[in-house]
Scaffold this active site. Structure first.
Site, PDB file in Angstrom:
ATOM      1  N   LYS A   1     -49.053  74.093 -89.032  1.00 12.99           N
ATOM      2  CA  LYS A   1     -47.744  74.701 -88.811  1.00 12.99           C
ATOM      3  C   LYS A   1     -46.824  74.348 -89.839  1.00 12.99           C
ATOM      4  CE  LYS A   1     -47.392  74.441 -83.904  1.00 12.99           C
ATOM      5  NZ  LYS A   1     -47.556  75.540 -83.598  1.00 12.99           N
TER       6      LYS A   1
ATOM      7  N   ARG B   1     -54.873  76.551 -75.015  1.00 18.76           N
ATOM      8  CA  ARG B   1     -55.965  77.194 -74.301  1.00 18.76           C
ATOM      9  C   ARG B   1     -57.389  76.696 -74.379  1.00 18.76           C
ATOM     10  NH1 ARG B   1     -54.852  82.507 -77.695  1.00 18.76           N
ATOM     11  NH2 ARG B   1     -52.792  81.275 -77.838  1.00 18.76           N
TER      12      ARG B   1
HETATM   13  N1  BES Z   1     -47.522  74.608 -78.761  1.00 17.46           N
HETATM   14  C1  BES Z   1     -47.757  75.999 -79.491  1.00 17.46           C
HETATM   15  C2  BES Z   1     -46.770  76.978 -78.959  1.00 17.46           C
HETATM   16  C3  BES Z   1     -45.114  76.810 -78.968  1.00 17.46           C
HETATM   17  C4  BES Z   1     -44.620  77.367 -80.127  1.00 17.46           C
HETATM   18  C5  BES Z   1     -44.566  76.060 -78.227  1.00 17.46           C
HETATM   19  C6  BES Z   1     -43.129  77.239 -80.181  1.00 17.46           C
HETATM   20  C7  BES Z   1     -43.238  76.012 -78.201  1.00 17.46           C
HETATM   21  C8  BES Z   1     -42.445  76.585 -79.355  1.00 17.46           C
HETATM   22  C9  BES Z   1     -49.127  76.255 -79.389  1.00 17.46           C
HETATM   23  O1  BES Z   1     -50.034  75.264 -79.330  1.00 17.46           O
HETATM   24  C10 BES Z   1     -49.324  77.525 -80.448  1.00 17.46           C
HETATM   25  O2  BES Z   1     -49.166  76.884 -81.527  1.00 17.46           O
HETATM   26  N2  BES Z   1     -49.634  78.605 -80.453  1.00 17.46           N
HETATM   27  C11 BES Z   1     -49.818  79.600 -81.516  1.00 17.46           C
HETATM   28  C12 BES Z   1     -50.977  80.654 -81.083  1.00 17.46           C
HETATM   29  C13 BES Z   1     -51.535  81.390 -82.188  1.00 17.46           C
HETATM   30  C14 BES Z   1     -51.970  80.462 -83.175  1.00 17.46           C
HETATM   31  C15 BES Z   1     -52.358  82.377 -81.399  1.00 17.46           C
HETATM   32  C16 BES Z   1     -48.537  80.312 -81.650  1.00 17.46           C
HETATM   33  O3  BES Z   1     -48.053  80.649 -80.661  1.00 17.46           O
HETATM   34  O4  BES Z   1     -48.137  80.540 -82.864  1.00 17.46           O
HETATM   35 MN    MN Z   2     -50.821  74.914 -81.331  1.00 17.38          MN
END
Ligand code: BES
Ligand code: MN
Ligand code: ZN
Length: 512
Positions: free
Chosen positions: A290, A364
């Site tokens: 990230k 997931r």
């Molecule tokens: N934990 C994150 C989702 C999240 C984002 C929670 C912002 C709280 C605030 C999750 O694991 C994630 O990173 N999801 C990705 C999925 C994508 C790679 C398909 C996302 O939402 O960007």
């Molecule tokens: Mn994630």
């Protein structure tokens, strides 16, 4: 775990004017010209001070505002705190909860030791007293909460404890209030427990530590039992999802199972609900890392799992006539030489294979093993809760959680619980079109879909793992954090889901 601020809530039968307390709290609607109800009574004893304040425009009654008036020899209280209730026609149960929260927050700030809440008669017309008592207690915990356990300088600018009384002059009424208040205390305390566990950073809470917290809950309540699987035990069972996500960190993953047994005879013929919660103790994204900006917030990626543990605490303390299973897969998602990689193919606990196209879509991958585990226990209902997608936050903002599922009745029940608990949800789709996007080319599934509808494709992925069991999924990515303090509570984890799921289960237990 010790409470950060020790809050104690009770009812008391006492005359409003005589009530001795540091802060006597009364509400005022923005569209009533003169103080009514308890505010009206106090106004006469305070030589119209409240009325003058309103006339001058210094206090409008807008929701989230408050104003202090100092007591005199004609009342027992040292101070009167006027709290804004907003427009009368919009008054709902959450208005009571928020007013209590606003008052408790103020009381902690001014270091008051005791406060008394007097009810506006409008709420009694709309809701039963027990429900109001519950909302008062929940609000008090919500507003009285602060997270400062790592502040070492002495001046944290707050009181260490707060005694709250919900008052009325009529014993019959206080008795009714007390009924719900007792549940509200249990729920409020559990929500604070959830918030503290969630606010603790990833160098303090890793999967094994979270498992310890679950074991501690079971040690303290004889109706709860806890089983924790370590990596070896997960490997023996074939829980390839949790293992893959956890492989990059030295803090090894855990699979936490917390089970509640209801008292006595009811066991056999009452509903069996499984709650599955995502507990990523830190989500860096893994090798699909990230951006640095606000990555710190990803310590809160464990809040779904924590909500599940906290709800089981509530269920056990209320001794609900239900069978409830908590399933919390927990891992830390970090990049390293041992991490899982984009392109990796993993075999999940269900036997289904998944191609990993983005290691940041890890929620997931751990949840599917949790869902499979729950479905194998032959439960009637599965509800999962997870900070699953940024896309859900884009879709719904920070006020409502995404609600998905395969059963209309269950979705309705959760919507009702949301209304009652003030933890709001919004229905979202996860049907066949979305599931098609998650089909793999060289595997059964892949872990990401196309560009659009990321919250829905994520839910559609989860849906593949529940079989025929009635299932709902709560995406709490947007609602699990207050980035700034609000008028009702301090910043950090919101403990979202504790009130919502506890309310759902209380309703379910009542129906039988
Ligand atoms: N934990 C994150 C989702 C999240 C984002 C929670 C912002 C709280 C605030 C999750 O694991 C994630 O990173 N999801 C990705 C999925 C994508 C790679 C398909 C996302 O939402 O960007
Ligand atoms: Mn994630
Ligand atoms: Zn995540």
């Amino acid at each position: 775990m010790k409470d950060i601020i020790n809050i104690n809530v009770k009812t008391r039968t006492v005359d409003l004017g005589m009530c001795k307390t540091d802060v006597l709290v009364v509400g005022h609607f923005s569209d009533s010209k003169r103080p009514q109800g308890p505010a009206g009574v106090l106004n006469s004893r305070l030589d119209n001070a409240i009325e003058r304040l309103i006339k001058l425009g210094d206090f409008t009654g807008k929701e989230g505002t408050n104003e202090i008036i100092y007591g005199n020899e004609k009342i027992g209280a040292k101070r009167v705190l006027l709290v804004g209730l907003g427009e009368k026609k919009k008054a709902e149960l959450d208005t009571v909860r928020k007013a209590a929260a606003n008052a408790a927050k103020k009381a902690v700030e001014i270091k008051a030791k005791t406060i008394a809440l007097a009810l506006h008669p409008v709420f009694e017309e709309r809701f039963d007293l027990s429900t109001i008592g519950q909302a008062c207690a929940e609000g008090t915990y919500l507003g009285g909460y602060r997270y400062d356990e790592f502040v070492t300088d002495s001046g944290n600018g707050r009181s260490d404890s707060l005694k709250v009384e919900v008052i009325d002059s009529d014993t019959i009424k206080t008795r009714k209030l007390n009924k719900g208040l007792v549940s509200g205390v249990i729920i409020g305390k559990a929500q604070s427990f959830a918030r503290t566990l969630a606010n603790r950073p990833a160098n303090v809470i890793h999967p094994a530590e979270l498992a310890q917290a679950a074991k501690e809950l079971a040690r303290r309540n004889k109706r709860l039992s806890c089983t924790v699987l370590d990596e070896k035990q997960m490997a023996a069972k074939g829980m390839g999802g949790v293992l893959a996500v956890g492989s990059g960190s030295q803090n090894k993953p855990r699979f936490i199972i917390l089970k509640y047994k209801p008292p006595g005879q009811v066991k056999g013929n009452c509903p069996f609900v499984a709650l599955v919660g995502k507990a990523i103790t830190f989500d860096s994204g893994g090798l699909s890392i990230k951006p640095a900006d606000r990555m710190d917030e990803m310590k809160l990626d464990k809040t779904g799992g924590i909500a599940v543990l906290s709800v089981l605490k509530v269920v056990a303390e209320l001794q609900l006539p239900l069978n409830v299973l908590g399933v919390v897969p927990s891992a830390e998602n970090l990049p390293s030489g041992s991490s899982y990689r984009p392109g990796d193919i993993i075999t999940t606990f269900s036997g289904k294979t998944v191609e990993v196209l983005n290691t940041d879509a890890e929620g997931r991958i751990i949840l599917c093993d949790g869902l499979t585990y729950a479905a194998k226990q032959k439960c009637d209902v599965i509800i999962d809760i997870a900070t699953l997608t940024g896309a859900c936050m884009v879709a719904l903002g920070q006020y409502k959680a995404g609600l998905f599922g395969n059963d209309e009745k269950l979705i309705k029940q959760l919507q009702t619980a949301a209304q009652q608990s003030g933890e709001k949800v919004w229905p979202m789709p996860s049907g066949d079109e979305y599931a098609d996007e998650m089909k793999g080319k060289i595997t059964d599934l892949k872990n990401i879909g196309g560009k659009w509808g990321g919250a829905c494709t994520a839910a559609a992925f989860l849906r593949q793992f529940v079989g025929d069991v009635k299932w709902a999924h709560l995406d709490i990515a947007g609602v699990d954090i207050f980035q700034k303090p609000t008028e009702f509570t301090s910043e950090g984890s919101t403990g979202f889901g504790v009130r919502l799921l506890a309310t759902y289960l209380i309703n379910l237990a009542g129906k039988k």
